[in-house]
Design an enzyme around this catalytic site. Structure first.
Site, PDB file in Angstrom:
ATOM      1  CG  LEU A 115      -6.898   2.758   0.207  1.00  0.00           C
ATOM      2  CD1 LEU A 115      -5.625   1.936   0.136  1.00  0.00           C
ATOM      3  CD2 LEU A 115      -7.935   2.073   1.082  1.00  0.00           C
ATOM      4  N   GLY A 119      -1.594   4.235  -0.988  1.00  0.00           N
ATOM      5  CA  GLY A 119      -1.749   5.558  -1.581  1.00  0.00           C
ATOM      6  C   GLY A 119      -2.860   5.684  -2.593  1.00  0.00           C
ATOM      7  CD  GLN A 120      -3.876   1.522  -3.245  1.00  0.00           C
ATOM      8  OE1 GLN A 120      -3.838   1.963  -2.099  1.00  0.00           O
ATOM      9  NE2 GLN A 120      -3.250   0.411  -3.581  1.00  0.00           N
ATOM     10  CB  SER A 121      -7.633   8.279  -5.343  1.00  0.00           C
ATOM     11  OG  SER A 121      -8.340   7.332  -6.114  1.00  0.00           O
TER      12      SER A 121
END
Length: 151
Positions: free
Chosen positions: A41, A37-39
């Site tokens: 990605l 969920g990292q921005s």
């Protein structure tokens, strides 16, 4: 961190990138992608949506500071043509933690009542104990099964 995978405790780490696993639940084989969920990605998520019949969104019910980001991303992915007709299961996770938002609070924060283009369901859960996972998966597999038979 540990979680239960179909009754078996599995040690996990936060997802960097993506992981894929085939899961057989109530005689339905599903290919499940765990997307980080990292921005950085999020822009690549769309490549995984082809032929998707369901989306499972796991929400950290203790993280009030980022719930608005989750809402923005949810509504962004619902606009993807590849997800037309996909059912959305939202797991309101960490219900065992004091001060966690209830499923109703998560639903309101995500504005789920305004989703008219997709069937959706929110389910309280605790991934550590497995509480709530079965009812949520039951709901999703019923939708997937009825979608297959209506084609």
């Amino acid at each position: 961190m540990n979680y239960r995978h179909l009754g078996e405790i599995v040690e996990t780490q936060p997802t960097i990138g993506s992981n894929v696993e085939e899961v057989n639940y109530k005689n339905i084989k599903m290919q499940m992608w765990d997307l980080g969920g990292q921005s950085s990605l999020r822009a690549s998520w769309q490549i995984y949506f082809s032929n998707s019949q369901g989306i499972i969104l796991v929400v950290d019910s203790t993280d009030r500071n980022r719930i608005s980001i989750v809402k923005e991303e949810l509504f962004r992915i619902l606009e993807c043509a590849e997800l037309k007709g996909a059912s959305i299961l939202v797991f309101a996770n960490k219900q065992d933690v004091k001060g966690a938002m209830t499923a109703t609070e998560v639903s309101k924060a995500l504005n789920l009542q305004n989703i008219k283009s997709h069937d959706w369901h929110i389910q309280s859960c605790c991934a550590l104990t497995g509480d709530g996972l079965g009812p949520g998966m039951d709901w999703l597999t019923e939708r997937i099964s009825s979608h297959k038979t209506s084609k």
